[in-house]
Design a protein around this motif. Structure first.
Motif, PDB file in Angstrom:
ATOM      1  N   ALA A  20       0.818  -1.220   0.000  1.00 38.19           N
ATOM      2  CA  ALA A  20       0.000   0.000   0.000  1.00 38.19           C
ATOM      3  C   ALA A  20       0.850   1.267   0.000  1.00 38.19           C
ATOM      4  CB  ALA A  20      -0.941   0.019   1.205  1.00 38.19           C
ATOM      5  N   CYS A  21       2.071   1.171   0.492  1.00 32.77           N
ATOM      6  CA  CYS A  21       2.941   2.344   0.612  1.00 32.77           C
ATOM      7  C   CYS A  21       3.916   2.489  -0.555  1.00 32.77           C
ATOM      8  CB  CYS A  21       3.720   2.262   1.921  1.00 32.77           C
ATOM      9  SG  CYS A  21       4.937   0.922   1.930  1.00 32.77           S
ATOM     10  N   THR A  22       3.683   1.793  -1.655  1.00 37.38           N
ATOM     11  CA  THR A  22       4.628   1.791  -2.775  1.00 37.38           C
ATOM     12  C   THR A  22       4.774   3.178  -3.397  1.00 37.38           C
ATOM     13  OG1 THR A  22       4.092  -0.507  -3.248  1.00 37.38           O
ATOM     14  CG2 THR A  22       5.169   0.740  -5.008  1.00 37.38           C
ATOM     15  N   VAL A  23       6.012   3.590  -3.539  1.00 40.03           N
ATOM     16  CA  VAL A  23       6.392   4.814  -4.242  1.00 40.03           C
ATOM     17  C   VAL A  23       7.517   4.436  -5.203  1.00 40.03           C
ATOM     18  CG1 VAL A  23       5.736   6.335  -2.324  1.00 40.03           C
ATOM     19  CG2 VAL A  23       8.098   5.530  -2.498  1.00 40.03           C
ATOM     20  N   HIS A  24       7.904   5.348  -6.063  1.00 38.58           N
ATOM     21  CA  HIS A  24       9.053   5.112  -6.949  1.00 38.58           C
ATOM     22  C   HIS A  24      10.254   5.864  -6.414  1.00 38.58           C
ATOM     23  CE1 HIS A  24       6.404   4.232 -10.724  1.00 38.58           C
ATOM     24  NE2 HIS A  24       6.225   3.366  -9.761  1.00 38.58           N
ATOM     25  N   MET A  25      11.375   5.176  -6.335  1.00 37.59           N
ATOM     26  CA  MET A  25      12.646   5.804  -5.989  1.00 37.59           C
ATOM     27  C   MET A  25      13.542   5.627  -7.206  1.00 37.59           C
ATOM     28  SD  MET A  25      15.135   5.509  -2.649  1.00 37.59           S
ATOM     29  CE  MET A  25      15.091   3.751  -2.579  1.00 37.59           C
ATOM     30  N   ASP A  26      13.864   6.751  -7.841  1.00 41.91           N
ATOM     31  CA  ASP A  26      14.618   6.720  -9.100  1.00 41.91           C
ATOM     32  C   ASP A  26      13.965   5.781 -10.113  1.00 41.91           C
ATOM     33  OD1 ASP A  26      16.420   8.644  -8.305  1.00 41.91           O
ATOM     34  OD2 ASP A  26      17.982   7.218  -7.729  1.00 41.91           O
ATOM     35  N   GLY A  27      12.621   5.779 -10.134  1.00 38.91           N
ATOM     36  CA  GLY A  27      11.872   5.016 -11.120  1.00 38.91           C
ATOM     37  C   GLY A  27      11.541   3.590 -10.749  1.00 38.91           C
ATOM     38  N   SER A  28      12.088   3.100  -9.656  1.00 32.63           N
ATOM     39  CA  SER A  28      11.815   1.720  -9.240  1.00 32.63           C
ATOM     40  C   SER A  28      10.853   1.706  -8.058  1.00 32.63           C
ATOM     41  CB  SER A  28      13.106   1.021  -8.823  1.00 32.63           C
ATOM     42  OG  SER A  28      13.978   0.910  -9.916  1.00 32.63           O
ATOM     43  N   PRO A  29       9.936   0.737  -8.036  1.00 31.22           N
ATOM     44  CA  PRO A  29       9.002   0.683  -6.910  1.00 31.22           C
ATOM     45  C   PRO A  29       9.704   0.235  -5.628  1.00 31.22           C
ATOM     46  CG  PRO A  29       8.657  -1.195  -8.356  1.00 31.22           C
ATOM     47  CD  PRO A  29       9.691  -0.318  -9.008  1.00 31.22           C
ATOM     48  N   PRO A  36      14.711   3.153   4.692  1.00 30.38           N
ATOM     49  CA  PRO A  36      15.331   4.166   5.557  1.00 30.38           C
ATOM     50  C   PRO A  36      15.543   5.477   4.802  1.00 30.38           C
ATOM     51  CG  PRO A  36      16.514   2.077   5.689  1.00 30.38           C
ATOM     52  CD  PRO A  36      15.541   1.966   4.553  1.00 30.38           C
ATOM     53  N   ILE A  37      15.312   6.551   5.480  1.00 27.97           N
ATOM     54  CA  ILE A  37      15.428   7.876   4.863  1.00 27.97           C
ATOM     55  C   ILE A  37      16.830   8.108   4.307  1.00 27.97           C
ATOM     56  CG2 ILE A  37      16.009   9.149   6.963  1.00 27.97           C
ATOM     57  CD1 ILE A  37      13.549  10.352   4.291  1.00 27.97           C
ATOM     58  N   GLN A  38      17.841   7.521   4.921  1.00 28.13           N
ATOM     59  CA  GLN A  38      19.214   7.691   4.437  1.00 28.13           C
ATOM     60  C   GLN A  38      19.385   7.132   3.029  1.00 28.13           C
ATOM     61  OE1 GLN A  38      18.270   6.163   7.229  1.00 28.13           O
ATOM     62  NE2 GLN A  38      19.446   6.904   8.976  1.00 28.13           N
ATOM     63  N   ILE A  39      18.668   6.065   2.720  1.00 26.85           N
ATOM     64  CA  ILE A  39      18.751   5.466   1.385  1.00 26.85           C
ATOM     65  C   ILE A  39      18.119   6.383   0.349  1.00 26.85           C
ATOM     66  CG2 ILE A  39      17.923   3.553  -0.044  1.00 26.85           C
ATOM     67  CD1 ILE A  39      18.276   1.747   2.374  1.00 26.85           C
ATOM     68  N   ALA A  40      17.109   7.129   0.749  1.00 26.78           N
ATOM     69  CA  ALA A  40      16.396   8.006  -0.181  1.00 26.78           C
ATOM     70  C   ALA A  40      17.113   9.330  -0.435  1.00 26.78           C
ATOM     71  CB  ALA A  40      14.991   8.287   0.348  1.00 26.78           C
ATOM     72  N   GLU A  41      18.088   9.650   0.380  1.00 27.94           N
ATOM     73  CA  GLU A  41      18.789  10.926   0.221  1.00 27.94           C
ATOM     74  C   GLU A  41      19.407  11.038  -1.166  1.00 27.94           C
ATOM     75  OE1 GLU A  41      22.284  13.610   2.312  1.00 27.94           O
ATOM     76  OE2 GLU A  41      21.729  11.688   3.180  1.00 27.94           O
ATOM     77  N   GLY A  42      19.078  12.133  -1.847  1.00 26.52           N
ATOM     78  CA  GLY A  42      19.611  12.388  -3.182  1.00 26.52           C
ATOM     79  C   GLY A  42      18.896  11.656  -4.297  1.00 26.52           C
ATOM     80  N   LYS A  43      17.891  10.855  -3.970  1.00 27.86           N
ATOM     81  CA  LYS A  43      17.153  10.094  -4.971  1.00 27.86           C
ATOM     82  C   LYS A  43      15.871  10.841  -5.334  1.00 27.86           C
ATOM     83  CE  LYS A  43      19.905   6.543  -4.634  1.00 27.86           C
ATOM     84  NZ  LYS A  43      19.939   5.364  -3.908  1.00 27.86           N
TER      85      LYS A  43
END
Length: 126
Positions: A20-29, A36-43
């Motif tokens: 239910a919480c799926t988003v895209h990070m650099d185009g990938s689900p 973790p927020i650290q993984i999303a930094e700069g993406k």
């Protein structure tokens, strides 16, 4: 995500098991509940509110045409996974659809309509 005024992404299980919480990070689900927020930094993070591409338009149109949602709770995650699939494969087989959507649970069991909508969107992208 209400504090960002982005209410479309839902918090479901909190363990990356329902989708239910799926988003895209650099185009990938990805499952936002366990990323973790650290993984999303700069993406580049895209939520249901911002997903815009030919595949996204085709999926949203097919979802409406086929009347996929019942309760609708899981649908933003379902749509995000379907868009990611069709952005990489505009002619997926049933097995490829099942694999791409396997992490998304629909308690209303609209799986047949979800698959039909993905196939319809794929035909639109042709």
């Amino acid at each position: 995500m209400i504090w960002l005024n982005l209410p479309g992404t839902k918090f479901g299980c909190g363990m990356a098991m329902c989708g239910a919480c799926t988003v895209h990070m650099d185009g990938s689900p990805v499952r936002s509940c366990s990323t973790p927020i650290q993984i999303a930094e700069g993406k580049k993070i895209t939520t249901i509110e911002g997903v815009e591409s030919p595949a996204a338009r085709a999926v949203k149109e097919a979802w409406t045409e086929i009347q996929v949602p019942q309760c609708g709770y899981c649908q933003s995650g379902q749509v995000m996974s379907a868009v990611a699939l069709l952005e990489g494969n505009t002619n997926p087989s049933d097995d490829e659809i099942d694999a791409a959507m396997s992490g998304n649970i629909c308690r209303c069991a609209t799986y047949a309509r979800i698959r039909k909508a993905i196939k319809s969107a794929a035909e639109q992208l042709g």
